[in-house]
Scaffold this active site. Structure first.
Site, PDB file in Angstrom:
ATOM      1  N   CYS A   1      27.656  65.290  11.059  1.00  0.00           N
ATOM      2  CA  CYS A   1      28.174  64.028  11.925  1.00  0.00           C
ATOM      3  C   CYS A   1      27.772  63.758  13.681  1.00  0.00           C
ATOM      4  CB  CYS A   1      29.274  65.482  13.026  1.00  0.00           C
ATOM      5  SG  CYS A   1      28.409  66.563  13.441  1.00  0.00           S
TER       6      CYS A   1
ATOM      7  N   CYS B   1      24.602  66.253  14.865  1.00  0.00           N
ATOM      8  CA  CYS B   1      23.338  66.339  14.032  1.00  0.00           C
ATOM      9  C   CYS B   1      22.536  65.092  14.820  1.00  0.00           C
ATOM     10  CB  CYS B   1      23.509  66.421  12.345  1.00  0.00           C
ATOM     11  SG  CYS B   1      25.151  67.351  12.164  1.00  0.00           S
TER      12      CYS B   1
ATOM     13  N   ASP C   1      23.153  24.554  28.626  1.00  0.00           N
ATOM     14  CA  ASP C   1      22.658  23.646  29.516  1.00  0.00           C
ATOM     15  C   ASP C   1      22.995  22.342  28.915  1.00  0.00           C
ATOM     16  OD1 ASP C   1      20.116  22.522  29.528  1.00  0.00           O
ATOM     17  OD2 ASP C   1      19.554  22.516  27.863  1.00  0.00           O
TER      18      ASP C   1
END
Length: 757
Positions: free
Chosen positions: A21, A24, A437
């Site tokens: 989970c 952990c 640009d």
């Protein structure tokens, strides 16, 4: 494993085993970050830890730190085998056994609960016999991980599952020999609220089945989510035909190629590695790398990228990069690290999950005590406490963000959008202004001379020879165009002495003892003072028509003006229109003159233009927009775009750009078709929408389910099913991003980067 010191500049990748989970993952991350010089990010979805080192730390020390937290760890080598299928198969075997025993168990339990008269002597033992293999061998992964977590004084989702299964089984064994075993449910609704007479064997087996199924589908989903990255990593050639000095051909593994080697690419072959074509010409299919559907023609002198496919003709390629230095290898590592990175929203979920397990254990204890203090039967109190333990799975919370980001980065790689970090997705969602640009981005960046006007008494050949000699030392697009014209008209190009590049303005040098200056009119006026009226009038007309004008001065006298044109990308107008349709403000930023910039902007549909900006000032222009409260994305490709890309909230660099531009950006755009820009924005928005939906479900599920379980309104078996389905919902919702589509690519362009005058 040898105790090798990891280089500070290269992050260490660890595979973490035993995590169940988000709590952990948070625990492992905290443990690793306690080491001096370590900055670790642990991703529950990928089960990887990315460890950045500011000082040399033994890899074995990192592994020991993880193992000290109760988990397994190993260093990930670049050629590691994918473990996903093995894990799926292991879970599948346990699930099959659980189903073979659990389904008859559930049928028998329901039947005996609804029709007590069917109970026979020793029926409890039959149920127990069917339950034992499910709650022992099938559920062993949960018990083992729960015990390991308990030994280290930490909490995990497996503790909740293991406690629920053990408590349900233990309580059932206890009640088998008491009077409560003779109780029965009051119809179907009674069965939903409380199963067979407080016999929870079917609950223990059912929870095991649901959690195993959820884990298996979760593992399959993780494997599927990384399929795009694995496909990218596998498109490279396995062997290659090299060309010896004597012309002989020899087939060798790609790993044996060295820089400078020549190799042969035949029709249908995959280009083995990055290089430059020495001889031959053919069309190259780059769809596996960039997603572009149309092939690109290459000939002698053109660069080719490993992983692309030759469609026709024979090429001889000289190797420039091999192994980990190739573009393909770098992009694979880029996506892997992006997938291991952690978004801000995920860190919040991790912090919540880290305290979730102890809170649930406390809530289960309070539920048990509250029902008993309220005078409820022990069976009812145990049932409610079990439901709380089982339903409170933080898996959905832990998977909500990383699974969506994992799928999005993989799908982005397929579409030619390489995400350098998950922060880029969050930034892309928030942007309201896109600055583009001009040269090399909105235009192809390939300049050509369209006209040359020389002053009275000056020959065209003299001016062209002098200008080309100076520009021959420049890599600028304008310079290349002048040199190309000189080669066509004069046959040869001379060399200049004392060459000097004036960033963003022009170049100067000495040719045959004459001082030559080539550059913008602004530069010439600064250095020389005036431009003859005839030449200046022609220059103004050219700029009004959208051309770039470059003046040439020899020995302090302006003697000619060149007109050059840069082709607008066919995809530029459509991309700008789509950006505006997404509600984004578009701005063009260029060092070119105002007239030329306005002409290009009008052609592509941009209203706002910032022109005549020196390279050093591009970042300042971005900063001004941000100071206005704008969230700015910058799209560029050249060296002079690097500071602006880094200074924007989101930097996007075209793959044709330089290493400086790519290094400064957040997203690398592999297509030359500019439709990839709005596609990247739409992918980011779709990903963030998915994450928000996942988190709403994960939080909402627990907020709604826990009170219901504590109130006795959920059978533990129903709670187990709901817990498993919540994780499946989050994973399946994230996998929808695999179907994200980009607008059809209609054109393919060749582009080259250039700085601007």
């Amino acid at each position: 494993m040898t105790d090798v010191l990891a280089a500070p500049a290269e992050p260490v990748e660890l595979a973490i085993g035993g995590m169940t989970c988000a709590a952990c993952a948070a625990r492992v991350e905290r443990k690793l970050n306690k080491l001096d010089g370590v900055t670790a990010t642990v991703n529950y979805a990928t089960e990887h830890a990315t460890v950045a080192l500011s000082a040399p730390v033994p890899v074995q020390r990192l592994i020991a730190q993880v193992e000290g937290a109760g988990y397994q760890a190993r260093e990930i080598a670049r050629d590691d085998r994918e473990e996903g299928p093995d894990r799926v198969r292991a879970l599948w075997r346990r699930l099959v056994v659980a189903l073979l025993a659990g389904v008859p168990l559930a049928d028998l339990s329901v039947t005996l609960a609804l029709v007590p008269s069917l109970r026979f002597p020793g029926w409890q033992w039959v149920l127990l016999a069917l339950t034992v293999p499910v709650v022992t061998w099938c559920a062993w992964p949960f018990h083992a991980k729960a015990l390991r977590a308990a030994r280290h004084g930490t909490g995990s989702m497996d503790i909740l599952v293991s406690l629920g299964v053990v408590a349900a089984s233990g309580w059932s064994v206890y009640t088998m020999f008491g009077q409560s075993a003779d109780a029965h449910a009051d119809g179907v609704w009674g069965l939903i609220l409380q199963p067979a007479g407080s016999m929870y064997l079917d609950v223990a087996a059912g929870v095991t089945i649901f959690v195993l199924a959820g884990r298996m589908f979760e593992a399959r989903a993780k494997h599927a989510a990384g399929s795009a990255l694995r496909a990218l990593a596998q498109i490279g050639a396995r062997d290659v035909v090299t060309l010896e000095e004597n012309g002989a051909e020899r087939r060798i593994p790609v790993a044996e190629l060295r820089v400078g080697d020549r190799f042969v690419v035949r029709p249908g072959d995959t280009v083995a590695t990055d290089g430059v074509v020495e001889t031959g010409a053919c069309a190259i299919d780059a769809s596996a790398m960039t997603g572009e559907s149309q092939p690109v023609e290459v000939t002698a002198g053109d660069a080719v990228v490993g992983g692309t496919v030759a469609l026709g003709g024979r090429l001889v390629v000289r190797t420039e990069r091999v192994g980990a230095d190739t573009q393909l290898a770098q992009l694979v590592r880029l996506v892997e690290r992006a997938q291991s990175a952690k978004a801000d929203v995920q860190r919040l979920a991790d912090r919540i999950a880290a305290v979730f397990v102890p809170v649930v254990l406390a809530l289960a204890a309070l539920t048990l005590g509250g029902w008993l203090l309220g005078g409820a039967p022990l069976e009812k109190a145990v049932s409610c406490a079990l439901a709380v333990l089982i339903i409170a799975c933080p898996c959905a919370l832990g998977l909500a963000t990383p699974t969506a980001l994992l799928v999005a980065s993989g799908r982005g790689a397929q579409l030619g959008v390489f995400i350098k970090g998950h922060q880029a997705l969050e930034s892309a969602k928030a942007i309201d202004t896109v600055v583009l640009d001009k040269t090399g981005t909105l235009t192809t960046g390939t300049m050509s001379v369209t006209a040359l006007e020389a002053a009275d008494g000056v020959s065209r050949a003299e001016v062209l020879a002098a200008a080309a000699a100076v520009e021959n030392a420049s890599e600028h697009g304008v310079g290349r165009a002048i040199v190309e014209l000189a080669r066509e008209e004069l046959g040869t190009v001379g060399e200049a002495e004392d060459f000097r590049a004036l960033s963003g303005l022009g170049v100067s040098g000495r040719v045959d003892r004459h001082e030559v200056l080539v550059g913008s009119v602004r530069l010439v006026r600064t250095e020389i003072g005036t431009v003859p009226p005839g030449l200046d009038s022609r220059r103004q007309q050219w700029e009004t028509d959208g051309h770039t004008a470059v003046a040439v001065a020899i020995d302090g006298r302006v003697c000619a003006v060149f007109a050059l044109a840069d082709t607008v990308r066919p995809s530029a107008a459509g991309a700008v229109a789509e950006l505006r349709a997404l509600g984004l403000r578009t701005v063009m930023l260029t060092g070119d003159n105002e007239s030329t910039a306005r002409a290009v902007a009008a052609e592509v549909g941009i209203d706002e233009v910032v022109a005549e900006v020196l390279p050093a000032d591009k970042a300042s222009a971005i900063a001004r927009l941000r100071a206005e409260g704008r969230v700015v994305a910058m799209v560029g490709d050249g060296i002079n775009d690097g500071p602006a890309l880094a200074g924007a909230d989101l930097g996007m660099a075209l793959v044709s750009g330089t290493d400086v531009a790519v290094g400064a950006c957040d997203l690398i755009l592999m297509r030359t078709d500019l439709s990839v820009v709005p596609a990247a924005v739409r992918l980011a928005r779709a990903t963030l929408r998915t994450i928000r939906g996942n988190l709403r479900w994960a939080f909402g599920y627990n907020v709604a389910a826990l009170p219901l379980a504590a109130a006795g309104l959920l059978n533990p078996l129903i709670a187990g099913a709901a817990m498993a389905l919540s994780s499946l919902f989050v994973v399946s919702n994230s996998l929808r991003l695999r179907r994200f589509e980009q607008a059809e690519v209609s054109t393919v362009e060749h582009s080259a980067h250039s700085a601007q005058y």
